[in-house]
Design a protein around this motif. Structure first.
Motif, mmCIF file in Angstrom:
data_model
loop_
_atom_site.group_PDB
_atom_site.id
_atom_site.type_symbol
_atom_site.label_atom_id
_atom_site.label_comp_id
_atom_site.label_asym_id
_atom_site.label_seq_id
_atom_site.Cartn_x
_atom_site.Cartn_y
_atom_site.Cartn_z
ATOM 1 N N THR A 1 0.871 -1.146 -0.031
ATOM 2 C CA THR A 1 -0.007 -0.059 -0.001
ATOM 3 C C THR A 1 1.017 1.341 0.141
ATOM 4 O OG1 THR A 1 -0.115 0.233 2.443
ATOM 5 C CG2 THR A 1 -1.779 -1.098 1.461
ATOM 6 N N VAL A 2 0.206 2.436 -0.333
ATOM 7 C CA VAL A 2 1.146 3.668 -0.093
ATOM 8 C C VAL A 2 0.242 4.669 0.206
ATOM 9 C CG1 VAL A 2 2.119 5.615 -1.446
ATOM 10 C CG2 VAL A 2 2.586 3.220 -2.328
ATOM 11 N N THR A 3 0.599 5.393 1.495
ATOM 12 C CA THR A 3 -0.353 6.454 1.949
ATOM 13 C C THR A 3 0.419 7.825 1.822
ATOM 14 O OG1 THR A 3 -0.662 4.857 4.075
ATOM 15 C CG2 THR A 3 -1.165 7.087 4.158
ATOM 16 N N ASP A 4 -0.514 8.543 1.377
ATOM 17 C CA ASP A 4 -0.296 9.936 0.715
ATOM 18 C C ASP A 4 -0.824 10.784 1.953
ATOM 19 O OD1 ASP A 4 -0.198 12.657 -0.008
ATOM 20 O OD2 ASP A 4 -1.107 12.104 -1.710
ATOM 21 N N LEU A 5 0.192 10.985 2.966
ATOM 22 C CA LEU A 5 -0.009 11.894 4.233
ATOM 23 C C LEU A 5 -0.523 13.362 3.757
ATOM 24 C CD1 LEU A 5 3.065 10.495 6.269
ATOM 25 C CD2 LEU A 5 0.429 9.858 6.284
ATOM 26 N N GLU A 6 0.195 13.897 2.840
ATOM 27 C CA GLU A 6 -0.494 15.338 2.449
ATOM 28 C C GLU A 6 -1.868 15.333 1.984
ATOM 29 O OE1 GLU A 6 1.176 19.084 -0.680
ATOM 30 O OE2 GLU A 6 2.307 16.857 -0.590
ATOM 31 N N HIS A 7 -2.223 14.409 1.231
ATOM 32 C CA HIS A 7 -3.667 14.685 0.501
ATOM 33 C C HIS A 7 -4.726 13.564 1.410
ATOM 34 C CE1 HIS A 7 -0.923 15.985 -2.821
ATOM 35 N NE2 HIS A 7 -1.741 16.980 -2.864
ATOM 36 N N GLY A 8 -4.261 12.924 2.325
ATOM 37 C CA GLY A 8 -5.064 11.952 3.067
ATOM 38 C C GLY A 8 -5.644 10.848 2.208
ATOM 39 N N ARG A 9 -4.890 10.205 1.295
ATOM 40 C CA ARG A 9 -5.092 9.083 0.657
ATOM 41 C C ARG A 9 -4.361 7.632 0.857
ATOM 42 N NH1 ARG A 9 -4.044 12.938 -4.050
ATOM 43 N NH2 ARG A 9 -5.944 14.454 -3.950
ATOM 44 N N ILE A 10 -5.196 6.669 1.061
ATOM 45 C CA ILE A 10 -4.386 5.634 1.237
ATOM 46 C C ILE A 10 -4.575 4.629 -0.211
ATOM 47 C CG2 ILE A 10 -4.503 3.225 2.154
ATOM 48 C CD1 ILE A 10 -5.373 4.567 4.587
ATOM 49 N N TYR A 11 -3.660 4.293 -1.157
ATOM 50 C CA TYR A 11 -3.888 3.538 -2.064
ATOM 51 C C TYR A 11 -3.586 2.140 -2.024
ATOM 52 C CZ TYR A 11 -3.317 8.231 -4.254
ATOM 53 O OH TYR A 11 -3.298 9.625 -4.798
ATOM 54 N N LEU A 12 -4.582 1.490 -2.435
ATOM 55 C CA LEU A 12 -4.691 -0.093 -2.449
ATOM 56 C C LEU A 12 -4.688 -0.693 -3.705
ATOM 57 C CD1 LEU A 12 -7.351 -0.611 0.403
ATOM 58 C CD2 LEU A 12 -4.932 -0.575 0.620
ATOM 59 N N PRO A 13 -4.364 -2.242 -3.881
ATOM 60 C CA PRO A 13 -4.635 -2.664 -5.243
ATOM 61 C C PRO A 13 -6.103 -2.867 -5.406
ATOM 62 C CG PRO A 13 -3.690 -4.154 -3.470
ATOM 63 C CD PRO A 13 -3.737 -2.838 -2.910
ATOM 64 N N PRO A 14 -6.231 -3.083 -6.811
ATOM 65 C CA PRO A 14 -7.918 -3.277 -7.332
ATOM 66 C C PRO A 14 -8.452 -4.436 -6.812
ATOM 67 C CG PRO A 14 -6.294 -3.629 -8.994
ATOM 68 C CD PRO A 14 -5.543 -3.119 -7.893
ATOM 69 N N ALA A 15 -7.484 -5.405 -6.136
ATOM 70 C CA ALA A 15 -8.316 -6.656 -5.605
ATOM 71 C C ALA A 15 -7.239 -7.131 -4.530
ATOM 72 C CB ALA A 15 -8.354 -7.855 -6.884
ATOM 73 N N ARG B 1 2.367 11.240 -9.666
ATOM 74 C CA ARG B 1 1.347 11.259 -10.790
ATOM 75 C C ARG B 1 0.131 11.099 -10.393
ATOM 76 N NH1 ARG B 1 3.895 7.056 -12.043
ATOM 77 N NH2 ARG B 1 2.594 5.102 -11.240
ATOM 78 N N HIS B 2 -0.238 10.511 -9.275
ATOM 79 C CA HIS B 2 -1.574 10.645 -8.529
ATOM 80 C C HIS B 2 -2.161 11.767 -8.072
ATOM 81 C CE1 HIS B 2 -3.171 6.313 -9.208
ATOM 82 N NE2 HIS B 2 -1.947 6.117 -9.468
ATOM 83 N N ALA B 3 -1.242 12.518 -7.500
ATOM 84 C CA ALA B 3 -1.438 13.632 -6.986
ATOM 85 C C ALA B 3 -1.779 14.820 -7.966
ATOM 86 C CB ALA B 3 -0.174 14.416 -6.172
ATOM 87 N N ALA B 4 -1.302 14.776 -9.278
ATOM 88 C CA ALA B 4 -1.494 15.529 -10.309
ATOM 89 C C ALA B 4 -2.740 15.353 -11.032
ATOM 90 C CB ALA B 4 -0.261 15.460 -11.369
ATOM 91 N N ALA B 5 -3.050 14.110 -10.754
ATOM 92 C CA ALA B 5 -4.503 13.529 -11.461
ATOM 93 C C ALA B 5 -5.453 14.070 -10.715
ATOM 94 C CB ALA B 5 -4.331 12.069 -11.700
ATOM 95 N N ALA B 6 -5.308 13.854 -9.373
ATOM 96 C CA ALA B 6 -6.360 14.357 -8.261
ATOM 97 C C ALA B 6 -6.757 15.852 -8.282
ATOM 98 C CB ALA B 6 -5.996 13.901 -6.837
ATOM 99 N N ASP B 7 -5.454 16.691 -8.535
ATOM 100 C CA ASP B 7 -5.563 18.127 -8.686
ATOM 101 C C ASP B 7 -6.438 18.347 -10.021
ATOM 102 O OD1 ASP B 7 -4.210 18.369 -6.381
ATOM 103 O OD2 ASP B 7 -2.187 18.729 -7.266
ATOM 104 N N ALA B 8 -6.035 17.755 -10.975
ATOM 105 C CA ALA B 8 -6.705 18.035 -12.395
ATOM 106 C C ALA B 8 -8.127 17.817 -12.224
ATOM 107 C CB ALA B 8 -6.105 17.103 -13.504
ATOM 108 N N ARG B 9 -8.605 16.564 -11.514
ATOM 109 C CA ARG B 9 -9.861 16.203 -11.108
ATOM 110 C C ARG B 9 -10.674 17.341 -10.368
ATOM 111 N NH1 ARG B 9 -8.080 10.945 -10.849
ATOM 112 N NH2 ARG B 9 -8.280 11.064 -8.483
#
Length: 492
Positions: free
Chosen positions: A203-217, A475-483
């Motif tokens: 897993t990866v935890t983004d402490l700055e944006h408050g996100r926990i990334y998990l695999p899809p299954a 990569r994911h922070a940029a995508a989230a900011d764009a959304r």
């Protein structure tokens, strides 16, 4: 932070405030009634000031006592000086016999930055050098023995998990995915499933944006998404720092997996279930597993943390690989686990007569099987369960001394074996006739255990490819900011 670090931080803050007010050591010393030499020792972290002196200094400098003892360094320069002092107090540096550099005001900041950077690299290489298989085995053995001493029960983690699951509405039965998600939300985290997690991470935890990334299954080997999410949250709940040693890395991993287990099978509900089964003399790991919606291995390991403390049953647990070698084990019931000269059990081969070894020959993975085994340490009963993982076949066993078998389903099994291991005549010495026939007429090519040579977790994030992880986060922070921008521009 150590007491020495805290003393130095306070000293640097006193010096920062003194110079900002244009005071000399003599002038400030006269205001608080101490000599300039004494004050110099305090500012350089060589003398821990008394509380009365700290109060006098706070008054003289026009700040509160809390501001004076703030644990954060007052400037980047002060932070560098503290880091250099910490590095020069470590055993690896002291073994070099080099002179200590005092970071006085005349030492240029770029030189100070270079020294701190060099020490950080030396520390990284030192950690890499000691993270050997031998170091890992020693650390793991010490941790296993420490768990055994306390019957694998950690009340502080039990209480924390119980409180948190109850706060989000858990009552009984399996802990649902939705309940885990609500726990994350209460901590300020959003759980996201992605298919591009770095291969070196679970897993990866983004402490700055408050996100926990998990695999899809769910990942292979029994690590469900609920468990992975709970383990990621546990790092924050338990206020873990980045591990500075392999022992710290293993201890943190033990704590987060134990916490996740406590959430998936909360103590009150689990003990109530097991106590009722004990009274009915129908204890069975497969029932415990199904009641809480977890894997057989997770239920078996959770049972070891509750059986002795709450049910007064001493117990052992084994997971072995298809070659009979121990992958993971725990015992506080006297089972004679095979050990090497260092006391480590991992990789040691268990007796062919033990139930867990005989379970490898079973094709039925749906139900448990049972066996009594007579050993030099006494007779033990066990229930076994074979399984298949991406790395190959394996077998699990949960067992107890003969006297405790009366509480378990399968106690009436007629299957009984006798083991005299570590006596080699038990199962390791070949048949004499077969040996005489084939000893000079055969040449086997041994299968090597490649994991012995694999690099072990090292670095700031043990075992993690930091470059890959940081690129993933960017990569994911940029995508989230764009959304977020797209949503704010939407006229609806």
């Amino acid at each position: 932070m150590t007491s020495a670090d805290e003393t130095l931080t306070v000293g640097r803050r006193i010096r920062h405030l003194r110079t900002a007010r244009g005071l000399t050591l003599d002038a400030l010393g006269q205001r608080v009634g101490v000599t300039s030499s004494m004050l110099s020792l305090v500012e350089n972290g060589r003398r821990e000031p008394r509380l009365t002196l700290l109060r006098d200094l706070a008054d003289a400098l026009g700040v509160t006592l809390n501001e004076l003892i703030d644990p954060e360094p007052p400037t980047r320069r002060a932070a560098l000086e503290i880091e250099l002092d910490r590095a020069q107090r470590t055993a690896p540096f002291q073994r070099l016999g080099l002179p200590v550099v005092r970071p006085g005001r005349t030492l240029p900041t770029p030189v100070l930055e270079q020294l701190v950077g060099l020490h950080a690299e030396l520390a990284r290489r030192e950690r890499q050098a000691v993270a050997t298989p031998e170091e890992a085995r020693r650390a793991n053995t010490a941790l296993r023995l420490a768990r055994q001493e306390r019957d694998n029960h950690f009340p502080e983690l039990e209480d924390l998990a119980e409180r948190l699951v109850r706060e989000v509405g858990y009552t009984s039965g399996p802990l649902t995915h939705r309940t885990v998600w609500r726990m994350a939300e209460r901590m300020g985290f959003e759980i996201r499933h992605v298919d591009d997690l770095p291969r070196s991470t679970r897993t990866v935890t983004d402490l700055e944006h408050g996100r926990i990334y998990l695999p899809p299954a769910s990942t292979p080997g029994g690590h469900g998404l609920r468990s992975l999410a709970l383990q990621a949250m546990a790092h924050r709940l338990l206020e873990h720092d980045r591990p500075r040693s392999y022992e710290a890395f293993l201890r943190q991993r033990m704590e987060i997996t134990y916490f996740a287990s406590c959430c998936l099978m909360p103590q009150s509900a689990a003990v109530d279930f097991l106590a009722r089964r004990k009274r009915a003399k129908e204890l069975a790991i497969e029932d415990f597993r199904d009641a809480f919606g977890v894997t057989h291995e997770a239920a078996a390991q959770r049972f070891t943390s509750l059986a002795t403390h709450h049910l007064d049953i001493r117990v052992h647990f084994l997971r072995i690989n298809e070659d009979g070698s121990i992958y993971r084990a725990y015992a506080n019931d006297g089972l004679p686990l095979p050990v090497d000269v260092t006391g480590a059990i991992e990789g040691q081969v268990v007796c062919r007569r033990w139930g867990v070894r005989e379970a490898l020959s079973r094709r039925d993975h749906a139900t448990e099987s049972y066996q009594y085994t007579d050993t030099p340490a006494g007779t033990f009963w066990c229930s076994t369960q074979p399984g298949v993982a991406p790395t190959g076949r394996f077998a699990l066993a949960v067992g107890v001394p003969f006297a405790a078998a009366k509480w378990f389903r399968g106690r009436d099994t007629p299957v009984r074996r006798r083991s005299t291991c570590p006596d080699e005549g038990c199962c390791r010495r070949p048949d004499l006739q077969a040996a005489a026939r084939w000893e000079e007429r055969s040449w086997p090519s041994a299968r090597i255990h490649q994991h012995v040579f694999a690099p072990l977790p090292t670095g700031t994030f043990p075992g993690v490819d930091a470059a890959e992880m940081y690129a993933f986060l960017d990569r994911h922070a940029a995508a989230a900011d764009a959304r977020t921008r797209d949503e704010s521009d939407d006229p609806r």
